[in-house]
Design a protein around this motif. Structure first.
Motif, mmCIF file in Angstrom:
data_model
loop_
_atom_site.group_PDB
_atom_site.id
_atom_site.type_symbol
_atom_site.label_atom_id
_atom_site.label_comp_id
_atom_site.label_asym_id
_atom_site.label_seq_id
_atom_site.Cartn_x
_atom_site.Cartn_y
_atom_site.Cartn_z
ATOM 1 N N VAL A 1 59.636 98.707 13.351
ATOM 2 C CA VAL A 1 59.435 98.517 14.785
ATOM 3 C C VAL A 1 59.787 97.084 15.160
ATOM 4 C CG1 VAL A 1 57.696 98.380 16.605
ATOM 5 C CG2 VAL A 1 57.735 100.340 15.040
ATOM 6 N N GLU A 2 59.313 96.135 14.364
ATOM 7 C CA GLU A 2 59.646 94.728 14.615
ATOM 8 C C GLU A 2 61.151 94.497 14.614
ATOM 9 O OE1 GLU A 2 57.636 92.203 11.813
ATOM 10 O OE2 GLU A 2 55.684 92.779 12.644
ATOM 11 N N GLY B 1 63.303 96.524 15.538
ATOM 12 C CA GLY B 1 63.975 97.234 16.625
ATOM 13 C C GLY B 1 64.716 98.492 16.179
ATOM 14 N N GLU C 1 60.848 102.893 17.444
ATOM 15 C CA GLU C 1 59.992 102.556 18.567
ATOM 16 C C GLU C 1 58.679 103.314 18.408
ATOM 17 O OE1 GLU C 1 61.531 103.798 22.349
ATOM 18 O OE2 GLU C 1 59.588 103.359 23.264
ATOM 19 N N TYR D 1 56.825 107.712 15.969
ATOM 20 C CA TYR D 1 57.925 106.770 15.811
ATOM 21 C C TYR D 1 59.260 107.445 16.009
ATOM 22 C CZ TYR D 1 54.214 103.954 13.860
ATOM 23 O OH TYR D 1 53.048 103.269 13.708
ATOM 24 N N THR E 1 65.474 104.051 17.662
ATOM 25 C CA THR E 1 66.126 103.420 18.806
ATOM 26 C C THR E 1 67.627 103.640 18.640
ATOM 27 O OG1 THR E 1 66.434 101.367 17.610
ATOM 28 C CG2 THR E 1 64.393 101.596 18.865
ATOM 29 N N LYS F 1 69.752 101.320 18.037
ATOM 30 C CA LYS F 1 70.061 100.528 16.843
ATOM 31 C C LYS F 1 69.781 101.319 15.571
ATOM 32 C CE LYS F 1 68.623 96.038 14.871
ATOM 33 N NZ LYS F 1 67.833 94.800 15.156
ATOM 34 N N HIS G 1 74.372 94.481 14.149
ATOM 35 C CA HIS G 1 72.971 94.426 14.557
ATOM 36 C C HIS G 1 72.127 93.327 13.930
ATOM 37 C CE1 HIS G 1 73.217 98.109 16.889
ATOM 38 N NE2 HIS G 1 73.838 98.689 15.880
#
Lengths: 114, 114
Positions: free
Chosen positions: A61-62, A64, A67, A80, A83, A85, B103
């Motif tokens: 999550v950190e 990215g 989410e 979860y 994303t 990315k 990324h």
DNA sequence: TTGCGATAGTTCCAAAACGAAACTTAGGAG
DNA sequence: CTCCTAAGTTTCGTTTTGGAACTATCGCAA
């Protein structure tokens, strides 16, 4: 050199691995691509411990890549999802899958795998 | 579940990761693709410890991904080269590289990167 | 023929990561 | 109340890692 110092490496492969290059993270992402999103689902699917899963999810999550999303208001529950990315890691997972299919046959499971 | 039990997993991604999915192995392979083959070269390029490198090389040779090759008869010296099986990991490395380029930007290169 | 450098490891120990299992928190159902 | 589900967190013993020193072998030079 410590693994954690790799995130600033000149090499993009090394930088990528500083996030997904440990022993479970890519397996979590595989599960995401398979449509799983909940804590207990990841546990069941991958066989990793809750301990490690929680830590990896936090890092993803950190970074990215995932989410954290509330999916229930009663008892507040979170799951979860990838994303954009994160979704772009699909090609990497696919190349690893293809290589495994070709070069890592399942070794016959100890006779008594009824 | 222990990591080592993953080599017989039903999932080809998991089986692949049981070999290359730890902290350093893919970096060794990256170096191989860059043309490096010697112990000291890997050490210098990747920054990992001799300890870990030796162990990883052993596993990669056992897995048929690298071949240990004598390159000197005087003082017997060995280096490591990709087998065909190893070479076929190239697409995986490339997808990881591409994702990293897109990324994982280098967080400010310590000012003195002349 | 002794000492030095190069190269591929191995050994030792402390620190960090991991694995298993129990515990926590919070709402819902009976 | 008490149990159930679900997402974590804590604890503790084991394994892996990081760092640094040590070993082995040969070539070469003094």
């Amino acid at each position: 050199m410590k693994w954690s110092e790799l995130s600033d490496n000149w090499c993009p492969v090394a930088r990528t691995l500083s996030i997904v290059g440990d022993r479970w993270t890519l397996l979590i992402l595989r599960d995401c691509f398979l449509g799983l999103s909940r804590f207990e689902q990841f546990i069941e699917s991958s066989g990793m411990t809750r301990h490690i899963l929680a830590e990896r999810l936090k890092r993803l999550v950190e970074a990215g890549i995932l989410e954290r999303r509330k999916y229930s208001d009663g008892p507040k529950r979170y799951d979860y999802v990838l994303t954009e990315k994160g979704q772009e890691l699909a090609p990497a997972l696919m190349t690893l899958r293809d290589w495994g299919k070709k070069h890592m046959p399942v070794r016959r499971a100890t006779s008594a795998d009824t």
